[in-house]
Design an enzyme around this catalytic site. Sequence first.
Site, PDB file in Angstrom:
ATOM      1  N   THR A 127      46.625  40.483  44.447  1.00 40.36           N
ATOM      2  CA  THR A 127      47.022  40.164  45.754  1.00 40.36           C
ATOM      3  C   THR A 127      47.285  38.428  45.866  1.00 40.36           C
ATOM      4  OG1 THR A 127      45.221  41.627  46.715  1.00 40.36           O
ATOM      5  CG2 THR A 127      46.089  40.396  47.991  1.00 40.36           C
ATOM      6  N   GLU A 186      37.019  49.517  44.659  1.00 43.93           N
ATOM      7  CA  GLU A 186      35.648  49.684  43.705  1.00 43.93           C
ATOM      8  C   GLU A 186      34.839  50.947  44.137  1.00 43.93           C
ATOM      9  OE1 GLU A 186      33.994  45.713  43.254  1.00 43.93           O
ATOM     10  OE2 GLU A 186      36.038  44.929  43.234  1.00 43.93           O
ATOM     11  N   CYS A 233      37.493  41.479  48.198  1.00 40.22           N
ATOM     12  CA  CYS A 233      38.801  41.361  48.834  1.00 40.22           C
ATOM     13  C   CYS A 233      38.979  41.193  50.475  1.00 40.22           C
ATOM     14  CB  CYS A 233      39.529  42.851  48.700  1.00 40.22           C
ATOM     15  SG  CYS A 233      39.868  42.972  46.995  1.00 40.22           S
ATOM     16  N   ARG A 238      30.069  40.324  44.999  1.00 39.55           N
ATOM     17  CA  ARG A 238      30.896  39.304  45.423  1.00 39.55           C
ATOM     18  C   ARG A 238      31.012  39.286  47.033  1.00 39.55           C
ATOM     19  NH1 ARG A 238      36.044  39.225  41.516  1.00 39.55           N
ATOM     20  NH2 ARG A 238      35.754  41.466  41.529  1.00 39.55           N
TER      21      ARG A 238
END
Length: 432
Positions: free
Chosen positions: A121, A155, A263, A330
Site C-alpha cells: 500500500t 490476514e 493496515c 500490530r
Amino acid sequence: MNIGVVGTGYVGLVTGACFAEFGVNVTAVDKDEVKIGALQKGKVPFYEPGLEEMVGRNMKEGRLTFTADMKTAVENSLVLLIAVGTPSGDGGAADLSYVREVALGVARHMNGYKVVVTKSTVPMGTGAMIRRLIEERQARPIPFSVVSNPEFLREGSAIEDFMRPNRIVIGAEDPQAVAIVRDLYNPLYLIETPIVVTNVVSAEMIKYASNAFLATKVSFINEIANLCEAVGADVHEVARGMGLDNRIGRKFLHPGPGFGGSCFPKDTRAILNMAKEAGVPARVIEAVVEANDRQAGRMVEKIARAVGGLKGRKLGVLGIAFKPNTSDVRESPAVRVIQEVVRAGGRVRAYDPAAMDEARRALPGVEFADDAYDAAAGCDALVIATEWNQFRNLDWERMKAVLRAPVVVDLRNVYEPAPMKALGIAYVGVGR
Ligand code: NAD
C-alpha cells in the site's frame, strides 16, 4: 512466466505462494536472512491458515524458491512485485524507505525489460517516484514499466481472499504492462473476477479510499453502539436492520474495541497526511481516526465499571491478536486495552491461540496462560478481546469455578446477554 516477489511478509509470502500455485515460477526475496533461512526449510514465520502447506508444496514442485539475494530475483524475473512494509512514519505519513530500497535494487540489477509492480500500500505518487528513481540510477537506459496492483487480502483468510478476490486493480501507463499483469492473473480472470484497469495514481488511491471507507464503517457502528448503550437499544438488531439495506451492506457493522492491525490504523493516518499535504480537508476520516483512538479507552472504562475499579484487580484476557486466525498483534486493540488496564493499576493474565510469542514481546510484565480456563484462574473478570472460534463455546460452569467472580466483559459480542445472565454471570457486551 518468471516473477520475483520482494518482501516475504503476510502479503509477499501469500502472493508468492498463490502465484506459484497458478503455475508461475516465483523467486521470493527478503533482506531478512533469518526469515529466508527458515523459509528455505519450509517454515512460515507467522500463522496464516493453509500457508505453510501451500509454500511446502510449491517449493517441492520447484516453482517457489527463496533467496536473500536481490540480484538473483531481479535477473530471473520479468515482473517484480514489491511487497515490503510501508509503516507509519513522521506525522503518520507512510514510510517509503523500504520501497525506495527495492527500487534502487531493481535499478542496479536490471538486465532487460521489467514490470515493477507495487503490491504494498503506497501513497499516491509513489509509482511516479519509483519511475524517477530507477531512471536516475540505471547504469544504462533499459525500458521498464511501473504498475500499481494493490492487495486487498485479509490476514486470517489471506489465501482464500487472494484466490477469490472481489476485484483486481491494475494501474498502469502502458498497454504492454497491463497485458503482462493481466496474464499473471489469468486463472482469476477465468473465474470472472472483475479487473479494474486504471492509471497508476488512481489505483494507489483505490486502496487508501477502500481502507478509509471500511474503517469509517467500524468507527460509525462503534459510535452507534455507544449511543445504543445510552438509549437502551441493541446494536446487533440495529446493525442487522441497517445492513439488510443493500446500499449499506451487512459487513463491517460489528461493534467492538476499535479497528487495529497492520493496515487500517496506518492507512487512515497516511491518507490524512496526504490530504493535509494536498491542502484538502478530510474531516470524515479525521473523525474516524479520533473515534477509534478513543474506543479502546471506552472499553477499559467498561471493564473498570464491571469490576468496580481497576486498581489491584486481576483480569483474564482472551485473545491478543488483532483478529482471529492470525498471530499478528500490530496495533491490536487487545494489546491497547491490556496496556491501559495495566497502566490503571490492574493485572492481566492473557491467552491467545496463535499469538503468544508476539504477545510476550509486545506486552512485557503481563502473565500468560496455557488456555482460556488457565487465563481466567483466580481473576476478578474474564475479558473476551479477540473472537477466536475456540472462545465461542466455552464451558461456563468450569469458567465460573475458576474465576474469582462470575464477571464477563465481552468486547466482541460473541455471546448473547440473556443466556449468560441465566447462567448467573454478570455479563457486559458492547452496545446492547
Ligand atoms: P510485513 O512487515 O509482514 O513484511 C514486509 C517484509 O518486507 C519483511 O519480511 C521485510 O523484511 C521485507 N523487506 C523490507 N525491506 C526489504 C527490502 N529492501 N528487500 C527485501 N525485503 C524487504 O508486511 P505486510 O503485512 O506483508 O505488508 C506489506 C505491504 O502490504 C504493506 O504496504 C501493507 O500495507 C500492505 N498490505 C498488507 C496487508 C495485510 O493484511 N498485512 C493487506 C493488504 C496490503
